[in-house]
Design an enzyme around this catalytic site. Structure first.
Site, PDB file in Angstrom:
ATOM      1  N   GLN A 108      28.176  43.403  41.851  1.00 47.29           N
ATOM      2  CA  GLN A 108      29.190  42.857  42.655  1.00 47.29           C
ATOM      3  C   GLN A 108      29.767  42.391  42.075  1.00 47.29           C
ATOM      4  OE1 GLN A 108      29.218  44.419  46.397  1.00 47.29           O
ATOM      5  NE2 GLN A 108      31.117  43.550  46.977  1.00 47.29           N
TER       6      GLN A 108
ATOM      7  N   LYS B 278      25.908  47.220  52.323  1.00 50.44           N
ATOM      8  CA  LYS B 278      25.402  48.267  51.349  1.00 50.44           C
ATOM      9  C   LYS B 278      23.872  48.306  51.308  1.00 50.44           C
ATOM     10  CE  LYS B 278      29.526  47.353  48.296  1.00 50.44           C
ATOM     11  NZ  LYS B 278      29.803  47.242  47.261  1.00 50.44           N
TER      12      LYS B 278
ATOM     13  N   ASP C 221      29.043  52.465  40.984  1.00 47.47           N
ATOM     14  CA  ASP C 221      30.319  52.074  41.225  1.00 47.47           C
ATOM     15  C   ASP C 221      31.469  52.853  40.418  1.00 47.47           C
ATOM     16  OD1 ASP C 221      30.703  50.639  43.383  1.00 47.47           O
ATOM     17  OD2 ASP C 221      29.651  49.142  41.771  1.00 47.47           O
TER      18      ASP C 221
HETATM   19  N1  GUN Z   1      34.228  43.879  44.974  1.00 45.27           N
HETATM   20  C1  GUN Z   1      34.916  44.815  45.921  1.00 45.27           C
HETATM   21  N2  GUN Z   1      34.662  45.987  46.516  1.00 45.27           N
HETATM   22  C2  GUN Z   1      33.833  46.733  45.293  1.00 45.27           C
HETATM   23  C3  GUN Z   1      32.767  47.258  45.346  1.00 45.27           C
HETATM   24  O1  GUN Z   1      33.708  48.852  45.648  1.00 45.27           O
HETATM   25  N3  GUN Z   1      31.900  47.797  44.089  1.00 45.27           N
HETATM   26  C4  GUN Z   1      31.863  46.312  43.451  1.00 45.27           C
HETATM   27  N4  GUN Z   1      30.617  46.376  42.773  1.00 45.27           N
HETATM   28  N5  GUN Z   1      31.757  45.024  43.827  1.00 45.27           N
HETATM   29  C5  GUN Z   1      32.996  44.909  44.375  1.00 45.27           C
END
Ligand code: GUN
Length: 295
Positions: free
Chosen positions: A98, A54, A121
């Protein structure tokens, strides 16, 4: 029949180039550089690799990113302090914590501490509520990526029978809401571990989206030949022939399905890259909205 491979990686590359051009134009017109703050707690290898991907994607698109890395032993207060700090930072437009956190019991509280205007998110209850009501909101990135793949592949959704397998807060549940919204108009069946006769339901589906977190959830005997399958699963399975010691597989029996159905996403190279592209898009939109520019 050999399935059309829905190449999320190449679609994400196109989208990321569009987003980079948008970021450059925003800077030229306003001097604004969108910023993303990432909170990573502990050393889950998959989470670390997602966060790295990311952050790299941000840099490539011209988005500033900053990371708050905390040890697995970090307290609830430490994690909340990191979120509050990012909430207060003017150059930070988007915040991402995350998941999973080492202590899953505090995930809700941590997510609810994020400023909803920075919740790229789309996990904050305010954004989820607005999404359910069909109001402008940050939409969770993986569901948004799945819908973008289906749209760009011209898969008809209005009136289509769509089966979603998996009711997670991140993928299955929001996806079921988005797909049934006016304007998308799919007829959605949300399946989970307690669903009876899963194969009967999937055999009637035009589109099957699998986000169960378990390899082999969907097999070739469970689908029609004209089905479209979107595989959201990312599972690490041991593989001694790989330098890493593992390979990635999805939730579906890809080889057999690809011989039978109309279209399918691969793993890797399907939904995963689209999740990242949608995160970039949400971050740029957050920057525009927060700073009074039309989104
Ligand atoms: N863990 C798995 N997918 C995601 C996501 O799209 N965002 C976040 N913050 N954590 C994740």
């Amino acid at each position: 029949m050999t399935a059309r491979i829905l190449d999320g990686k190449s679609l994400a590359t196109t989208l990321r180039a569009e987003i980079a051009a948008d970021v450059a134009a925003l800077y030229q017109q306003t001097g604004i550089v969108p910023g993303l703050g990432v909170v990573l707690v502990g050393d889950n290898p998959a989470s670390r690799s997602y966060v790295t991907a990311k952050e790299k994607a941000c840099t490539a698109a011209g988005i500033h990113s900053t990371e708050r890395r905390l040890p697995a032993s970090a307290s609830r207060e430490d994690i909340l302090a990191a979120v509050h700090d990012l909430n207060g930072q003017e150059p930070i437009d988007g915040i991402l914590v995350q998941l999973p956190l080492p202590d899953s019991a505090i995930e809700r509280e941590v997510i609810e501490a994020i400023d909803p205007a920075k919740d790229v998110d789309g996990f904050h209850p305010l954004n989820i509520g607005r999404m359910v009501l069909g109001l402008p909101a940050f939409v969770p990135c993986t569901p948004a990526g799945v819908i973008e793949i289906l749209r760009r592949a011209d898969v008809p959704l209005a009136g289509a029978a769509v089966v979603v397998i998996g009711r997670s807060q991140i993928v299955g549940r929001p996806l079921s809401i988005l797909l049934s919204q006016k304007g998308v108009d799919a007829t959605v069946t949300l399946c989970h571990t307690q669903t009876k006769n899963l194969a009967q339901l999937t055999r009637e589906a035009d589109v099957i989206i699998v986000a169960a977190g378990r390899p082999g959830t969907l097999t070739a005997d469970m689908v029609r030949a004209d089905a479209v399958v979107i595989d959201v699963g990312v599972n690490r399975v041991p593989d001694s022939s790989k330098a890493s010691g593992y390979r990635l597989v999805g939730d579906v029996d890809f080889e057999a399905l690809a011989q039978k159905i109309a279209a399918i996403t691969p793993v890797p190279g399907g939904v995963g890259p689209m999740t990242i592209a949608m995160l970039l898009r949400n971050t740029v939109n957050a920057a525009r909205r927060r700073r009074g520019e039309p989104a």
